[in-house]
Design a protein around this motif. Structure first.
Motif: not given
Length: 241
Positions: A31-32, A39-40, A45-48, A51-53
């Motif tokens: 599990r990740v 962070r990676g 991240a927002r695009r993926a 929404m923002s973290p």
């Protein structure tokens, strides 16, 4: 509408089950941690997640009790036992669901999250159930289909302030889009009493369903419908919603 939604879900699941083999060996996965995934991704991240973290974490905090209850029992209502790869954290399940609806592919989510295909799909539809049942995430107070008359008056005032022409009777802004799907099977079409060609949008040359959504003056969604096939116009979809 409920029948069409169930049939639509069966189309997706049947399509993804194609090619699966019985008797396959168990794959041991690690599990990740979701924070490590974010962070990676860095500035992407927002695009993926669309929404923002911080918004993702806020959403998880709100849904965590319901997610824990949802995934702690099996389909028969019995408490789940430990699995080969251990229990999947609720934050990881929410991450998998959000990434899927943001356009991620199931097999990529399996790899990035350390989850099996079944676990990914269980997470996706489990999160959908939890969101739909959560009172704080309802479009309107007390689960009403549309805003109350008093709310509509406030929304109309908000739109009037934004309108250069000073329109005073606008209570929602509505628009539609085509949600792409695979071509439905004949069996699914018979269940919905609707021919295959009705799901084909000629303008976009895609199969799908028409999604209509309406928001208030603060851009908050207050109503949505996805019960009409892709060939229907926005107007007809609204009339029959």
């Amino acid at each position: 509408e409920a029948l069409m939604s169930k049939a639509f879900l069966s189309i997706i699941m049947a399509d993804e089950r194609k090619g699966s083999k019985s008797g396959s060996t168990t794959v041991h996965r690690k599990r990740v941690d979701v924070d490590d995934i974010i962070r990676g991704l860095g500035c992407y991240a927002r695009r993926a997640y669309r929404m923002s973290p911080s918004s993702f974490n806020e959403l998880h905090d709100k849904l965590e009790p319901a997610l824990t209850a949802k995934f702690s029992v099996n389909k028969r209502g019995k408490k789940k036992r430990g699995t080969t790869n251990g229990h999947t954290p609720t934050k990881l399940r929410l991450s998998a669901a959000i990434r899927y609806f943001a356009g991620g592919k199931v097999y990529d989510i399996m790899s990035s999250h350390g989850m099996g295909r079944t676990s990914v799909y269980e997470s996706i539809w489990g999160v959908v159930d939890v969101v739909n049942e959560h009172p704080d995430l309802s479009f309107n107070n007390l689960g009403a289909e549309i805003p109350s008359h008093e709310e509509q008056k406030d929304v109309a005032k908000g739109f009037k302030k934004m309108s250069g022409a000073r329109f005073s009777k606008v209570v929602m802004a509505i628009d539609g889009m085509l949600i792409w799907t695979t071509k439905p099977s004949r069996k699914a079409c018979r269940a919905m009493n609707c021919g295959e060609i009705m799901f084909h949008c000629y303008r976009k040359d895609k199969f799908g369903l028409v999604l209509l959504a309406a928001c208030d003056d603060r851009a908050k969604f207050r109503w949505a419908d996805i019960s009409n096939p892709g060939r229907a116009s926005d107007y007809l979809s609204y009339v029959h919603s």
